[in-house]
Write a protein that holds these residues in place. Structure first.
Motif: not given
Length: 209
Positions: A93-120
């Motif tokens: 879900e995180r990967l899909k939502l991040s991709k959708y945010l990035y496609d809509m131009g919300m790059k910071v929000a996309s990165v912030a969503l991926l950053c919820q993963d400890v590894r990222v």
């Protein structure tokens, strides 16, 4: 003239032959016969075992669903159980939502969503590009992450690392102070007296305060 001539020729051939031929065939046969009869009546009651419990198949055919099937079964002597359900895959879900945010131009929000993963999050910190924090990015975000350790995805691991580093620093300071005091107490003051430990402690605090 009386002439008498007598010629007697007697030949006797007597042969006595005794032949005894005796054949004896003796057969001794001992037969011990024991006969035992046993009758066993066995009644077997056979019942059909319970049907096996089979785990159901849980499938998701839609590519937009981030679900994973889970099923299981248990079979006992008397009864069996089986069941199944779907489990949400949060990483998917995180990967899909991040991709959708990035496609809509919300790059910071996309990165912030991926950053919820400890590894990222850890990878971003190691790369010198910390994850956004309440709208802050770059060095400002890094300072806020340092000030708010509990908000980090790796808060537990980071706190343990900070505690370990603090112990190492304290151990180094203690060793440094021990070395200083040992050297200080072996010297004399201006009056020619050996310096006391209390005096050396004050010198240490004054010098390394």
């Amino acid at each position: 003239m009386n002439q008498s001539t007598s010629d007697s020729n007697v030949k006797t051939d007597n042969k006595n032959v005794n032949e005894n031929t005796s054949t004896s065939d003796n057969t001794n046969r001992n037969i011990n016969e024991s006969k035992s009869e046993q009758t066993i009546n066995q009644n077997i009651k056979q019942e059909a075992p319970p049907a096996s419990a089979i785990a159901p198949s849980i499938m998701s055919y839609s590519q937009d669903l981030c679900t994973v099937g889970r099923s299981g079964a248990f079979q006992g002597q008397m009864f069996g159980l089986s069941g199944g359900r779907t489990v949400v895959d949060e990483n998917c879900e995180r990967l899909k939502l991040s991709k959708y945010l990035y496609d809509m131009g919300m790059k910071v929000a996309s990165v912030a969503l991926l950053c919820q993963d400890v590894r990222v999050f850890k990878a971003m910190m190691m790369a010198g590009t910390p994850c956004p924090y309440n709208g802050a990015i770059g060095d400002s975000a890094k300072a806020k992450w340092v000030a708010n350790v509990s908000d980090r995805p790796d808060a537990k691991e980071h706190k343990a690392r900070l505690k370990k580093e603090a112990k190492a620093v304290k151990r180094t300071k203690d060793q440094k102070r021990k070395t200083f005091l040992k050297k200080c107490t072996s010297t004399k003051n201006e009056d020619g007296f050996w310096k006391s430990r209390h005096t050396c402690l004050r010198e240490y605090e004054k010098q390394y305060a």
